[in-house]
Design a protein around this motif. Structure first.
Motif, mmCIF file in Angstrom:
data_model
loop_
_atom_site.group_PDB
_atom_site.id
_atom_site.type_symbol
_atom_site.label_atom_id
_atom_site.label_comp_id
_atom_site.label_asym_id
_atom_site.label_seq_id
_atom_site.Cartn_x
_atom_site.Cartn_y
_atom_site.Cartn_z
ATOM 1 N N UNK A 1 0.822 -1.199 0.000
ATOM 2 C CA UNK A 1 0.000 0.000 0.000
ATOM 3 C C UNK A 1 0.860 1.255 0.000
ATOM 4 N N UNK A 2 0.298 2.358 -0.511
ATOM 5 C CA UNK A 2 0.985 3.647 -0.510
ATOM 6 C C UNK A 2 0.048 4.724 0.017
ATOM 7 N N UNK A 3 0.630 5.804 0.525
ATOM 8 C CA UNK A 3 -0.174 6.975 0.852
ATOM 9 C C UNK A 3 -0.846 7.492 -0.418
ATOM 10 N N UNK A 4 -2.120 7.837 -0.312
ATOM 11 C CA UNK A 4 -2.809 8.435 -1.454
ATOM 12 C C UNK A 4 -2.067 9.707 -1.846
ATOM 13 N N UNK A 5 -1.608 9.812 -3.105
ATOM 14 C CA UNK A 5 -0.637 10.857 -3.437
ATOM 15 C C UNK A 5 -1.224 12.202 -3.882
ATOM 16 N N UNK A 6 -2.544 12.327 -3.928
ATOM 17 C CA UNK A 6 -3.132 13.549 -4.463
ATOM 18 C C UNK A 6 -3.735 14.420 -3.359
ATOM 19 N N UNK A 7 -4.177 15.568 -3.738
ATOM 20 C CA UNK A 7 -4.776 16.522 -2.796
ATOM 21 C C UNK A 7 -6.017 15.923 -2.131
ATOM 22 N N UNK A 8 -6.119 16.126 -0.815
ATOM 23 C CA UNK A 8 -7.293 15.678 -0.062
ATOM 24 C C UNK A 8 -7.837 16.878 0.718
ATOM 25 N N UNK A 9 -9.079 17.207 0.486
ATOM 26 C CA UNK A 9 -9.748 18.338 1.140
ATOM 27 C C UNK A 9 -9.806 18.125 2.654
ATOM 28 N N UNK A 10 -9.794 19.227 3.388
ATOM 29 C CA UNK A 10 -9.798 19.173 4.853
ATOM 30 C C UNK A 10 -10.984 18.405 5.429
ATOM 31 N N UNK A 11 -12.117 18.397 4.719
ATOM 32 C CA UNK A 11 -13.303 17.735 5.256
ATOM 33 C C UNK A 11 -13.081 16.230 5.425
ATOM 34 N N UNK A 12 -12.139 15.671 4.663
ATOM 35 C CA UNK A 12 -11.857 14.245 4.770
ATOM 36 C C UNK A 12 -10.718 13.927 5.732
ATOM 37 N N UNK A 13 -10.148 14.949 6.366
ATOM 38 C CA UNK A 13 -8.982 14.740 7.216
ATOM 39 C C UNK A 13 -9.336 14.233 8.618
ATOM 40 N N UNK A 14 -10.577 14.392 9.012
ATOM 41 C CA UNK A 14 -10.963 14.004 10.378
ATOM 42 C C UNK A 14 -12.295 13.258 10.348
ATOM 43 N N UNK A 15 -12.412 12.357 9.385
ATOM 44 C CA UNK A 15 -13.677 11.651 9.182
ATOM 45 C C UNK A 15 -13.929 10.652 10.311
ATOM 46 N N UNK B 1 -18.194 -4.242 5.065
ATOM 47 C CA UNK B 1 -17.201 -5.219 4.687
ATOM 48 C C UNK B 1 -17.944 -6.520 4.383
ATOM 49 N N UNK B 2 -17.228 -7.626 4.322
ATOM 50 C CA UNK B 2 -17.856 -8.904 3.982
ATOM 51 C C UNK B 2 -18.542 -9.493 5.205
ATOM 52 N N UNK B 3 -19.573 -8.802 5.678
ATOM 53 C CA UNK B 3 -20.302 -9.242 6.852
ATOM 54 C C UNK B 3 -21.528 -8.380 7.044
ATOM 55 N N UNK B 4 -22.179 -8.540 8.191
ATOM 56 C CA UNK B 4 -23.451 -7.874 8.449
ATOM 57 C C UNK B 4 -23.312 -6.502 9.087
ATOM 58 N N UNK B 5 -22.159 -6.216 9.690
ATOM 59 C CA UNK B 5 -21.993 -4.962 10.409
ATOM 60 C C UNK B 5 -21.959 -3.776 9.462
ATOM 61 N N UNK B 6 -22.392 -2.636 9.960
ATOM 62 C CA UNK B 6 -22.494 -1.430 9.134
ATOM 63 C C UNK B 6 -21.526 -0.370 9.660
ATOM 64 N N UNK B 7 -20.710 0.172 8.767
ATOM 65 C CA UNK B 7 -19.842 1.304 9.084
ATOM 66 C C UNK B 7 -20.560 2.580 8.660
ATOM 67 N N UNK B 8 -20.811 3.463 9.608
ATOM 68 C CA UNK B 8 -21.453 4.745 9.318
ATOM 69 C C UNK B 8 -20.365 5.807 9.243
ATOM 70 N N UNK B 9 -20.183 6.388 8.064
ATOM 71 C CA UNK B 9 -19.132 7.378 7.831
ATOM 72 C C UNK B 9 -19.742 8.774 7.784
ATOM 73 N N UNK B 10 -19.045 9.736 8.412
ATOM 74 C CA UNK B 10 -19.579 11.099 8.435
ATOM 75 C C UNK B 10 -18.463 12.075 8.812
ATOM 76 N N UNK B 11 -18.601 13.334 8.364
ATOM 77 C CA UNK B 11 -17.560 14.332 8.637
ATOM 78 C C UNK B 11 -17.631 14.862 10.066
ATOM 79 N N UNK B 12 -16.532 15.434 10.514
ATOM 80 C CA UNK B 12 -16.418 15.974 11.870
ATOM 81 C C UNK B 12 -17.499 16.997 12.191
ATOM 82 N N UNK B 13 -17.825 17.873 11.235
ATOM 83 C CA UNK B 13 -18.758 18.969 11.545
ATOM 84 C C UNK B 13 -20.189 18.480 11.757
ATOM 85 N N UNK B 14 -20.483 17.225 11.441
ATOM 86 C CA UNK B 14 -21.814 16.672 11.681
ATOM 87 C C UNK B 14 -21.821 15.639 12.811
#
Length: 365
Positions: A193-207, A314-327
């Protein structure tokens, strides 16, 4: 780098015994890895958030064998108890790693490992576990070769972790990790794996990632079995092409902070993963009724509140809920009010983006 670059030419130092401990995180794929070729090579590239709270801590103790050996000698303990059913997986990892870690037959190892989350329940325990073990071995190799560059050590740890569990190569560093050759991503590799090499907006920095534990039991089908079902799958080629396209689509999404398009891609990837399992031979339905209840409730809440939470699986029943810091506050309240009722014993894990593995201690004697 290529595989031969990870084969050592010799060691400058000898170690008789010692102990080292590393903690490595799990990760959650945004673009899913599903399907593999020989030698743990991915059939398609993937992209993941590294997590923080969901992690594996592994202590590796080693003592030099008097006359060396040709076999592997180790004891394995999971959360304080001998774990013989893990042994075949570790044996296979050792055999794959031996060309790159020739000292593996020179020592007797004691491997003690524990998770901060339920094992084999749809959270990537094999990813964090193999990442932590690989880092312990690389820590030992760095002791044998003190001139080793730290960046090389981490890259080789990712390379080795992949040999134990493909997604483990994304659990060495953080926060956004890409694995698998992609024509638009410089430095991308099928071997690590490598670090994603392109610009990433601040909103994704603290997800944030809140993991809803719908089913804490053992998965119905292992990831290894699931990957193999992609061989001859009628939709495999289209799926692999879709993964390449979605990684391309995410480039402007990450750069601009486009949360709506992020949601579309991430949720589509999750459902596609499960669609592949439901249309394989044999077929599997890994979602539970409460998984679907959660998904529908998230969709309703997002429409009513105009928030930016989304789900992935993922390959299972559990749910990952993703959301930004400001919410965060609004989403946490929604989870408590409406979603935990669908969790086993109302259990869930609050996690967020992390920045990779950490060395806990080291004490050589």
């Amino acid at each position: 780098m290529v595989e031969n670059d990870f084969v050592p030419t010799g060691y400058a130092v000898q170690r008789e015994r010692g102990t080292v401990t590393w903690k490595a995180p799990s990760n959650i794929a945004l673009v899913k890895y599903w399907g593999k070729k020989e030698n743990q090579i991915p059939a398609n590239p993937s992209l993941s958030f590294t997590l923080d709270a969901c992690n594996t801590t592994t202590t590796l103790s080693f003592i030099k064998r008097e006359n060396g050996g040709t076999d592997f000698s180790f004891d394995l303990f999971f959360e304080g108890k001998a774990k013989e059913d893990f042994r075949p997986k570790i044996e296979l990892f050792f055999s794959r790693a031996k060309p790159y870690l020739p000292f593996l037959t020179d020592y007797h190892f004691k491997i003690e490992t524990s998770n901060s989350f339920p094992h084999s329940s749809g959270i990537a325990s094999s990813a964090s576990g193999m990442a932590a073990l690989s880092l312990c071995f690389m820590d030992l190799e760095k002791q044998l070769n003190p001139d080793m560059d730290t960046d090389f050590m981490l890259q080789k740890a990712s390379f080795l972790a992949r040999l134990g569990s493909g997604s483990a190569c994304r659990s060495i560093q953080g926060d956004l990790i890409q694995w698998g050759t992609h024509s638009e991503i410089p430095g991308s590799s099928n071997h690590y794996g490598i670090h994603y090499p392109f610009k990433v907006h601040e909103v994704f920095k603290n997800y944030h990632d809140t993991i809803l534990l719908v089913d804490k039991g053992k998965k119905q089908v292992s990831s290894s079995v699931g990957h193999n079902l992609m061989h001859g799958h009628p939709y495999a080629d289209n799926r692999f092409e879709q993964a390449h396209e979605n990684i391309s689509r995410l480039k402007p999404v990450f750069a601009e902070g486009n949360l709506k398009e992020f949601i579309n891609i991430v949720e589509s990837e999750a459902l596609t993963l499960h669609a592949m399992m439901m249309t394989s031979v044999p077929y599997f339905v890994l979602m539970k009724p409460n998984t679907l209840e959660i998904i529908n409730t998230i969709w309703e809440f997002r429409k009513e509140s105009n928030t930016n939470l989304c789900f992935t699986l993922d390959a299972g029943a559990n749910v990952h809920v993703l959301y930004p810091e400001f919410e965060k506050e609004k989403v946490h309240q929604f989870i408590k009010n409406e979603l935990i009722v669908f969790c086993e014993k109302e259990q869930y894990i609050c996690d967020r983006i992390g920045f990779g593995a950490k060395k806990i201690n080291i004490a050589y004697k």
